[in-house]
Design a protein around this motif. Structure first.
Motif, PDB file in Angstrom:
ATOM      1  N   TYR A 102      -0.389   7.913  -7.579  1.00  0.00           N
ATOM      2  CA  TYR A 102      -0.991   6.817  -6.818  1.00  0.00           C
ATOM      3  C   TYR A 102      -2.485   7.071  -6.664  1.00  0.00           C
ATOM      4  CZ  TYR A 102       3.861   5.790  -5.670  1.00  0.00           C
ATOM      5  OH  TYR A 102       5.203   5.506  -5.756  1.00  0.00           O
ATOM      6  N   TYR A 103      -3.250   5.985  -6.657  1.00  0.00           N
ATOM      7  CA  TYR A 103      -4.691   6.048  -6.463  1.00  0.00           C
ATOM      8  C   TYR A 103      -5.038   5.194  -5.243  1.00  0.00           C
ATOM      9  CZ  TYR A 103      -4.553   7.805 -11.240  1.00  0.00           C
ATOM     10  OH  TYR A 103      -4.278   8.534 -12.363  1.00  0.00           O
ATOM     11  N   ALA A 104      -5.994   5.682  -4.477  1.00  0.00           N
ATOM     12  CA  ALA A 104      -6.349   4.989  -3.238  1.00  0.00           C
ATOM     13  C   ALA A 104      -7.841   4.690  -3.202  1.00  0.00           C
ATOM     14  CB  ALA A 104      -5.960   5.825  -2.027  1.00  0.00           C
ATOM     15  N   LEU A 105      -8.179   3.568  -2.570  1.00  0.00           N
ATOM     16  CA  LEU A 105      -9.564   3.137  -2.402  1.00  0.00           C
ATOM     17  C   LEU A 105      -9.776   2.734  -0.957  1.00  0.00           C
ATOM     18  CD1 LEU A 105     -12.380   2.062  -3.394  1.00  0.00           C
ATOM     19  CD2 LEU A 105     -11.214  -0.119  -3.831  1.00  0.00           C
TER      20      LEU A 105
ATOM     21  N   GLY B 100      -6.685   5.529 -12.987  1.00  0.00           N
ATOM     22  CA  GLY B 100      -7.665   6.331 -12.272  1.00  0.00           C
ATOM     23  C   GLY B 100      -9.096   5.878 -12.410  1.00  0.00           C
ATOM     24  N   PHE B 101      -9.332   4.743 -13.049  1.00  0.00           N
ATOM     25  CA  PHE B 101     -10.660   4.141 -13.099  1.00  0.00           C
ATOM     26  C   PHE B 101     -10.618   2.881 -12.246  1.00  0.00           C
ATOM     27  CE2 PHE B 101     -10.656   6.778 -16.829  1.00  0.00           C
ATOM     28  CZ  PHE B 101     -11.961   7.245 -16.922  1.00  0.00           C
ATOM     29  N   ILE B 102     -11.172   2.984 -11.036  1.00  0.00           N
ATOM     30  CA  ILE B 102     -11.115   1.877 -10.079  1.00  0.00           C
ATOM     31  C   ILE B 102     -12.432   1.096 -10.112  1.00  0.00           C
ATOM     32  CG2 ILE B 102     -11.195   1.378  -7.606  1.00  0.00           C
ATOM     33  CD1 ILE B 102      -8.968   3.294  -7.182  1.00  0.00           C
ATOM     34  N   THR B 103     -12.300  -0.218 -10.083  1.00  0.00           N
ATOM     35  CA  THR B 103     -13.464  -1.094 -10.006  1.00  0.00           C
ATOM     36  C   THR B 103     -13.507  -1.745  -8.641  1.00  0.00           C
ATOM     37  OG1 THR B 103     -13.332  -1.570 -12.374  1.00  0.00           O
ATOM     38  CG2 THR B 103     -14.630  -3.079 -11.034  1.00  0.00           C
ATOM     39  N   THR B 104     -14.645  -1.598  -7.950  1.00  0.00           N
ATOM     40  CA  THR B 104     -14.817  -2.169  -6.615  1.00  0.00           C
ATOM     41  C   THR B 104     -16.291  -2.502  -6.419  1.00  0.00           C
ATOM     42  OG1 THR B 104     -14.331  -1.864  -4.260  1.00  0.00           O
ATOM     43  CG2 THR B 104     -15.130   0.065  -5.465  1.00  0.00           C
ATOM     44  N   VAL B 105     -16.702  -2.738  -5.164  1.00  0.00           N
ATOM     45  CA  VAL B 105     -18.055  -3.243  -4.892  1.00  0.00           C
ATOM     46  C   VAL B 105     -18.679  -2.505  -3.720  1.00  0.00           C
ATOM     47  CG1 VAL B 105     -19.367  -5.255  -4.102  1.00  0.00           C
ATOM     48  CG2 VAL B 105     -17.590  -5.542  -5.818  1.00  0.00           C
TER      49      VAL B 105
ATOM     50  N   THR C 185     -21.175  -3.924  -8.509  1.00  0.00           N
ATOM     51  CA  THR C 185     -19.836  -3.610  -9.003  1.00  0.00           C
ATOM     52  C   THR C 185     -19.798  -2.191  -9.550  1.00  0.00           C
ATOM     53  OG1 THR C 185     -19.489  -5.933  -9.575  1.00  0.00           O
ATOM     54  CG2 THR C 185     -17.994  -4.329 -10.573  1.00  0.00           C
ATOM     55  N   LEU C 186     -18.837  -1.404  -9.051  1.00  0.00           N
ATOM     56  CA  LEU C 186     -18.756   0.010  -9.398  1.00  0.00           C
ATOM     57  C   LEU C 186     -17.508   0.295 -10.219  1.00  0.00           C
ATOM     58  CD1 LEU C 186     -19.365   1.483  -5.832  1.00  0.00           C
ATOM     59  CD2 LEU C 186     -21.055   0.592  -7.429  1.00  0.00           C
ATOM     60  N   ARG C 187     -17.611   1.304 -11.070  1.00  0.00           N
ATOM     61  CA  ARG C 187     -16.452   1.835 -11.792  1.00  0.00           C
ATOM     62  C   ARG C 187     -16.353   3.309 -11.412  1.00  0.00           C
ATOM     63  NH1 ARG C 187     -15.442   3.813 -17.288  1.00  0.00           N
ATOM     64  NH2 ARG C 187     -13.398   3.117 -18.011  1.00  0.00           N
ATOM     65  N   ILE C 188     -15.277   3.682 -10.722  1.00  0.00           N
ATOM     66  CA  ILE C 188     -15.130   5.032 -10.172  1.00  0.00           C
ATOM     67  C   ILE C 188     -14.021   5.770 -10.901  1.00  0.00           C
ATOM     68  CG2 ILE C 188     -14.731   6.390  -8.086  1.00  0.00           C
ATOM     69  CD1 ILE C 188     -15.495   3.838  -6.492  1.00  0.00           C
ATOM     70  N   ASN C 189     -14.361   6.915 -11.466  1.00  0.00           N
ATOM     71  CA  ASN C 189     -13.382   7.781 -12.099  1.00  0.00           C
ATOM     72  C   ASN C 189     -12.848   8.736 -11.042  1.00  0.00           C
ATOM     73  OD1 ASN C 189     -11.856   9.433 -13.692  1.00  0.00           O
ATOM     74  ND2 ASN C 189     -13.540  10.206 -14.933  1.00  0.00           N
TER      75      ASN C 189
ATOM     76  N   ASP D 228      -8.464  18.658  -6.782  1.00  0.00           N
ATOM     77  CA  ASP D 228      -9.167  18.649  -5.504  1.00  0.00           C
ATOM     78  C   ASP D 228     -10.606  19.137  -5.634  1.00  0.00           C
ATOM     79  OD1 ASP D 228      -7.037  17.618  -4.174  1.00  0.00           O
ATOM     80  OD2 ASP D 228      -6.353  19.529  -3.328  1.00  0.00           O
ATOM     81  N   GLU D 229     -10.853  20.065  -6.565  1.00  0.00           N
ATOM     82  CA  GLU D 229     -12.189  20.640  -6.663  1.00  0.00           C
ATOM     83  C   GLU D 229     -13.178  19.752  -7.418  1.00  0.00           C
ATOM     84  OE1 GLU D 229      -9.643  22.588  -9.940  1.00  0.00           O
ATOM     85  OE2 GLU D 229      -9.399  21.885  -7.873  1.00  0.00           O
ATOM     86  N   ASP D 230     -12.695  18.677  -8.040  1.00  0.00           N
ATOM     87  CA  ASP D 230     -13.575  17.800  -8.813  1.00  0.00           C
ATOM     88  C   ASP D 230     -14.050  16.613  -7.972  1.00  0.00           C
ATOM     89  OD1 ASP D 230     -13.236  19.440 -10.976  1.00  0.00           O
ATOM     90  OD2 ASP D 230     -11.658  18.218 -11.888  1.00  0.00           O
ATOM     91  N   ALA D 231     -15.252  16.161  -8.267  1.00  0.00           N
ATOM     92  CA  ALA D 231     -15.827  15.017  -7.543  1.00  0.00           C
ATOM     93  C   ALA D 231     -15.628  13.736  -8.326  1.00  0.00           C
ATOM     94  CB  ALA D 231     -17.315  15.256  -7.301  1.00  0.00           C
ATOM     95  N   PRO D 232     -15.495  12.607  -7.643  1.00  0.00           N
ATOM     96  CA  PRO D 232     -15.422  11.321  -8.351  1.00  0.00           C
ATOM     97  C   PRO D 232     -16.738  11.011  -9.057  1.00  0.00           C
ATOM     98  CG  PRO D 232     -15.631  10.977  -5.988  1.00  0.00           C
ATOM     99  CD  PRO D 232     -15.429  12.444  -6.182  1.00  0.00           C
ATOM    100  N   VAL D 233     -16.648  10.295 -10.166  1.00  0.00           N
ATOM    101  CA  VAL D 233     -17.833   9.891 -10.917  1.00  0.00           C
ATOM    102  C   VAL D 233     -17.975   8.370 -10.792  1.00  0.00           C
ATOM    103  CG1 VAL D 233     -18.950   9.804 -13.165  1.00  0.00           C
ATOM    104  CG2 VAL D 233     -17.569  11.798 -12.528  1.00  0.00           C
TER     105      VAL D 233
END
Length: 799
Positions: free
Chosen positions: A94-97, A109-114, A174-178, A183-188
């Protein structure tokens, strides 16, 4: 939705004590509850700032596969927090925003939002933030994706506060978030359709003094930032030109904003608009407008005044001639400023020295016709020979006829290039123009005024072609485009010139390759393949530029002073051009093409260059407005050839290209073949006398017949058993993008220095083309690549 900024953990628990009543699951849904494993992880800022969850108010998008499900925060009463809601279908991950966005999408795992560009101003708080999480179980740990800009307002009467970078960085939209799975990695986070300025306000009310926060995408602002305060009383700005870094999940403090609002004198004002920056300058305001070293040739302006006098000064306050800096300067009630590029040094190479010492050819009244000019060595052409690529070897005035690519050969219509005999449904005939109409004549303006203007689409050397490109009308077949390559700024490089209709639509375009290569380098070399067949290949890649040293552009400022007649009121502002050092071209570079298309894309030698949108291994290039650019814009041009023609600088992210025809680069090909000559078409990108090579031309190149080992490419013997001459294929890499859902992403370069990939004119199937590939481990001519990929071309002499 209120967000609290607090310091003490006790205050965090107290603020979160309200628990929401259980939600009712709709019929057929699956009720789920996820624990928030770390309540401080939604966002964690420096200096102990934390953002707590509000039970019953905070809502989150949780994605099971592509389904966007609305979940609400609840409190466990013991300091724990949960997310409760209903999903339509279960998933293994599951992915959460945060916060909930009904329009957000998820693709593995590539979420598009604003992130909105207009945000609410709340004292000591913020109104917008974005955080994401990943879970394979029943817990989420959220990671912040933004930077909070801290604005310490100490100015009276302010109603809005705006923040922007000085290098046109995209900071919201508009953003595209990887989302990382570890846990140790940051979103891009990538802005795929963005804005350059974020503004906070409180519905038009005056803001009380104190701290406010706005959310932006993390960035390094290479030329500093500007903060603008506005109110009924006027406007004030604070800016810096030093680099500023806004890190993810940290605060960026702009310092105390204790400024005086300059009254907006509506009777006398200067308005400017360059397509990126817009603003109004009033009497008494100290305004600095920041530009790149490359200048800008279209800054429109309007002056509201009964009459005024304009004066110009350099950075030291000395009067200057406006034409040396700004073209005609400021005059009358409206006009356009032409901000010139700054002085440059460096960029030395043998080929550049050869170009700079060459005598200028032609004149404005009598330009050299490149279609009848001296042909390239070894081609033995005569008469008029048109092409999609014209080679220029000296500064001067030049013209090209308004003809569809390779539609004239030896002075006659080359009918097979645009209307071959079709024997299968997979053969295009006739070839089509930018409107999708069949081409029946070589001349673009043969029977109608289709093309009315000309322009530079892009050039990869600043000042390579002078700004003014003119389409001259001489009656259909005599129409031509005239352009100037100034001796003062000539150097090796590439450009694309286009002809446009009355609506600005590109109807055709041409590649101009300026090279200082000598005759020996431009002469073809004979190579023998594994079947003992001979082909003549160009010794260098199409659009090749040899290595050169770093380029340094000076900084410069121009102050413009407008004094109104009668009142004596003064408007004074400064145009600041930031200096820049562009890295050396270390290995040489060339242009790239998508299979079946006629127009090139700017290349790279692998040097990393930092741009407002991130790090790209891509050469800097310049738009028609002289905006310096690195990333290549991509779009879904689909399988539509007219869109390829009308968007010559746009990478098509549709993987299969046209997906309809075998013969776009080989006129008589109606199925998958690897033998026979290439019959040049009007979409062939090679200069006169050359065409795309057949795949068979490369079959003699093997690791066993190489001269030495792989080193940023392969050098092969041209004849079997390590005999004959040698020919070098640099590992210029390729360009592609994995994102085919956005119309605003950038094509990315890869495999530079490690992979040789060269297109041929043979289609493998309707979605791919044959290409020659080589790495340190192997060499191959057996495979096809998606037409989406962008490879260099090694032209072959026409057979």
């Amino acid at each position: 939705m209120k967000r609290y900024l607090i310091i003490l953990a006790a205050a965090l628990l107290a603020a979160a004590s309200c628990e929401k009543a259980p939600l009712e699951a709709p019929e057929g849904g699956i009720r789920m509850r996820f624990r928030i494993s770390d309540i401080d992880s939604k966002a964690y800022l420096t200096d102990g700032y934390k953002i707590c969850w509000e039970a019953g108010k905070d809502e989150v998008s949780i994605f099971s596969k592509t389904d966007n499900n609305r979940f609400t925060a609840t409190s466990g009463g013991d300091g724990t927090f949960w997310l409760e809601g209903t999903i339509a279908t279960a998933s293994t991950a599951y992915y959460a925003l945060y916060p909930y966005d009904a329009f957000a999408t998820n693709s593995t795992g590539f979420i598009t939002t604003v992130i909105p560009v207009y945000q609410k101003a709340i004292p000591n708080q913020f109104s917008n933030i974005v955080a994401v999480g990943y879970s394979k179980g029943t817990e989420f740990k959220f990671k912040n994706c933004v930077t909070l800009v801290e604005l310490n307002l100490q100015t009276d009467g302010v109603k809005t506060i705006s923040f922007r970078g000085n290098n046109d960085e995209l900071i919201a939209g508009t953003l595209r978030i990887n989302i990382p799975s570890k846990d140790e990695d940051a979103p891009v986070t990538t802005v795929i359709s963005g804005e350059k300025e974020v503004t906070i306000s409180d519905g038009g009310s005056v803001l009380a003094k104190g701290k406010y926060y706005l959310a932006i995408i993390p960035h390094t602002f290479s030329k500093g930032v500007t903060v603008t305060l506005e109110g009924d009383g006027g406007v004030a700005r604070k800016f810096t030109t030093n680099p500023v870094t806004a890190n993810r999940s940290k605060r960026l403090a702009t310092g105390e904003l204790n400024l005086s609002l300059v009254p907006k004198d509506q009777s006398f004002s200067f308005t400017f608009d360059d397509g990126n920056q817009y603003g109004v300058v009033y009497p008494g305001e100290k305004r600095t407008i920041i530009y790149s070293y490359s200048g800008h040739n279209s800054i429109s302006y309007a002056v509201k005044s009964a009459g005024y006098t304009a004066e110009y000064f350099d950075g030291a306050g000395n009067p200057v001639d406006a034409s040396a800096w700004l073209g005609a300067g400021v005059y009358g009630s409206e006009g356009t400023l032409d901000l010139k590029p700054t002085a440059v040094s460096g960029g030395s190479s043998d080929n550049n020295a050869r170009l700079q010492s060459a005598a200028e050819r032609g004149s404005e009244a009598n330009p050299v016709n490149l279609a009848t000019d001296t042909p390239l060595p070894g081609t033995n052409l005569s008469g008029t020979n048109t092409a999609n690529c014209y080679v220029v070897r000296a500064p001067g005035w030049y013209s090209i006829p308004l003809v569809y690519g390779n539609a004239i050969k030896g002075g006659a219509a080359n009918t097979v290039a645009y209307a071959p005999t079709a024997t299968t449904a997979a053969m295009l005939s006739p070839f089509v123009d930018a409107y999708g109409n069949g081409i029946s004549s070589p001349y673009i303006n043969g029977s109608a005024d289709i093309a009315v203007n000309a322009r530079i689409e892009w050039q990869d050397a600043l000042g390579l072609i002078a700004d003014e490109v003119v389409l001259e009308k001489h009656g259909g077949a005599g129409d031509k485009i005239v352009f100037h390559i100034p001796q003062a700024t000539v150097r090796e490089g590439n450009a694309v010139i286009s002809a446009t209709d009355a609506n600005g639509v590109v109807v055709w375009s041409w590649h101009i390759w300026v090279t200082g290569a000598d005759d020996a380098t431009l002469s073809p070399v004979s190579v023998t393949n594994k079947n003992s067949e001979d082909y003549a290949l160009m010794r260098i890649n199409l659009g090749w530029v040899e290595p050169y040293d770093a380029l340094s552009y000076e900084s410069r400022s121009t102050t413009i002073k407008l004094t109104e007649h009668g009142s004596g009121k003064v408007i004074e502002f400064t145009l600041l051009q930031m200096g820049e050092t562009l890295p050396a071209n270390q290995n040489g570079y060339c242009t790239f093409w998508q299979w079946g298309r006629k127009d090139p894309f700017a290349g790279s030698d692998g040097t990393e260059v930092t741009d407002a949108r991130g790090d790209f291994r891509k050469k800097v290039w310049y738009t028609t407005e002289r905006r310096d650019t690195i990333g290549t814009r991509a779009a879904l041009l689909d399988n539509y050839i007219p869109a390829f023609i009308s968007h010559p600088a746009t990478y098509n992210s549709t993987s299969s290209g046209d997906k309809k025809y075998y013969n776009t680069w080989n006129a008589n090909q109606g199925k998958s073949i690897t033998t026979g000559p290439i019959v040049k078409t009007i979409y062939d990108p090679c200069p006169a006398g050359y065409s795309l090579p057949p795949i068979a031309a490369f079959t003699g190149f093997t690791t066993a017949n190489a001269s030495g080992t792989f080193g940023w490419g392969w050098t092969f013997w041209t004849k079997p058993n390590k005999t004959g001459d040698t020919i070098y294929f640099p590992a210029t890499g390729s360009m592609s993008t994995s994102n085919n859902t956005s119309t605003s992403v950038y094509g990315s370069l890869r495999n530079i220095g490690t992979q040789c990939s060269y297109w041929t004119g043979n289609a493998k199937d309707l979605s791919s083309g044959y290409y020659f590939s080589g790495s340190a481990a192997s060499v191959s001519t057996a495979y096809g690549a998606n037409r989406q990929y962008v490879y260099p071309i090694r032209p072959a002499a026409e057979q």
